[in-house]
Design a protein around this motif. Structure first.
Motif, PDB file in Angstrom:
ATOM      1  N   PHE A   1       3.940  -1.556   3.543  1.00 35.00           N
ATOM      2  CA  PHE A   1       3.467  -0.199   3.308  1.00 35.00           C
ATOM      3  C   PHE A   1       4.628   0.674   2.839  1.00 35.00           C
TER       4      PHE A   1
ATOM      5  N   CYS B   1       0.838  -1.195   0.000  1.00 38.22           N
ATOM      6  CA  CYS B   1       0.000   0.000   0.000  1.00 38.22           C
ATOM      7  C   CYS B   1       0.874   1.246   0.000  1.00 38.22           C
TER       8      CYS B   1
ATOM      9  N   PHE C   1       2.385   4.121   9.455  1.00 39.73           N
ATOM     10  CA  PHE C   1       2.418   3.301   8.238  1.00 39.73           C
ATOM     11  C   PHE C   1       3.752   2.579   8.070  1.00 39.73           C
TER      12      PHE C   1
END
Length: 326
Positions: free
Chosen positions: A70, A31, A64
């Motif tokens: 991530f 992500c 994150f």
């Protein structure tokens, strides 16, 4: 793409899975988060700025970075140059165009298995304010441009962003109240409440919206000794980079609770479900509200707006979202 159907190839693995795919794709990341960092806005004749803004972005980035897969550098849209006509936050139309560009950014959509968008701004349930001064001719009743949360969601629906079909789309929205202020206790009863806002609900599956309206100003006005007494429940804002500066502020309570819960989970578990994380964040915010830690320490003053309820979560994810910590 307009006027025609979109054909999307879905792998058998994704179609039959009871959980969303949470391992990095071929490009090496799971992500690449998107952060809308709107620090200021204008209301009537006055400007407002979120004091927790810089600390919020710092803690979100660290949050994150704790999650394997991530991307270490989120895609950040800030209002540093919002007065320029070409800036994404100059107008509602500009931001819609920027969101369209993000939807077509393969690193954020096609090459990622999860889409995460965080909004940090002034606003209420259902919308947030853009930063620019809307006043023309010194009209005190003018309000800043509003951007609908519904328009934010529509930008990443399947017909606009086919790369995100059947992928979890998570929207974390922190909207502070620009009208929050301290008032004399003697005048408290005379202050009228705000009108209830229209609630907007997404109409497409694989979307989760989690919205907090606990303004960052509540923690910003606490005395130093009160923060020290509350210990780990309150962020002190004194990072390595900011200790040398006297102008530092704590993070808003939502961002700090999210950071703490992710840290706790990554330190103790090999994986965790997103729902469990959000329930833990809500528990921390409920403690903050019920214990009245938001109360101002300013002498003989209180807040003109009491804290709202704990954040509202609208969950339309069709599978479990389990995140790895190792």
């Amino acid at each position: 793409m307009s006027g025609s159907s979109v054909i999307v190839k879905i792998s058998k693995e994704r179609y039959e899975s009871s959980t969303y795919k949470t391992t990095p794709g071929g490009k090496g990341h799971l992500c690449k988060p998107v952060i809308l960092d709107i620090r200021k806005t204008h209301f009537g004749l006055f400007s407002h700025e979120r004091p927790s803004a810089s600390r919020d972005v710092e803690l979100l980035t660290q949050t994150f970075q704790k999650l394997p897969g991530f991307h270490p550098d989120p895609y950040v849209i800030s209002d540093k140059n919002s007065e320029k006509e070409t800036d994404p936050l100059y107008s509602v139309e500009n931001l819609k165009k920027e969101l369209k560009n993000i939807a077509s950014n393969e690193e954020i959509t096609k090459d990622s298995e999860i889409f995460v968008c965080v909004v940090l701004a002034f606003g209420e349930s259902g919308y947030f304010y853009l930063p620019n001064d809307p006043i023309k001719g010194h009209e005190p009743s003018k309000q800043p441009p509003k951007f609908s949360v519904n328009d934010l969601l529509l930008s990443f629906k399947g017909n606009h962003c086919p790369h995100l079909i059947l992928k979890p789309k998570v929207f974390l929205i922190q909207t502070c109240n620009p009208n929050l202020d301290q008032i004399n206790k003697a005048n408290f009863a005379a202050v009228g409440g705000l009108l209830p806002q229209i609630q907007r609900t997404p109409i497409e599956a694989d979307i989760l919206i989690y919205q907090s309206t606990v303004s960052g100003g509540y923690t910003d006005k606490m005395k130093k000794e009160t923060k020290e007494g509350l210990g780990e429940h309150i962020d002190h804002g004194e990072t390595t980079e900011l200790k040398a500066s006297t102008d530092h502020h704590p993070a808003c309570q939502f961002v700090y609770a999210l950071y703490n819960e992710v840290k706790a989970l990554t330190d103790t578990k090999q994986e965790f479900e997103l729902t469990d994380l959000l329930l833990s964040v809500n528990s921390k915010l409920e403690y903050f509200i019920k214990k009245e830690h938001y109360k101002s320490d300013e002498e003989d003053t209180s807040w003109n707006i009491e804290p709202p309820e704990v954040p509202v979560c609208i969950d339309q994810l069709t599978k479990k979202l389990v995140l790895n910590t190792r």
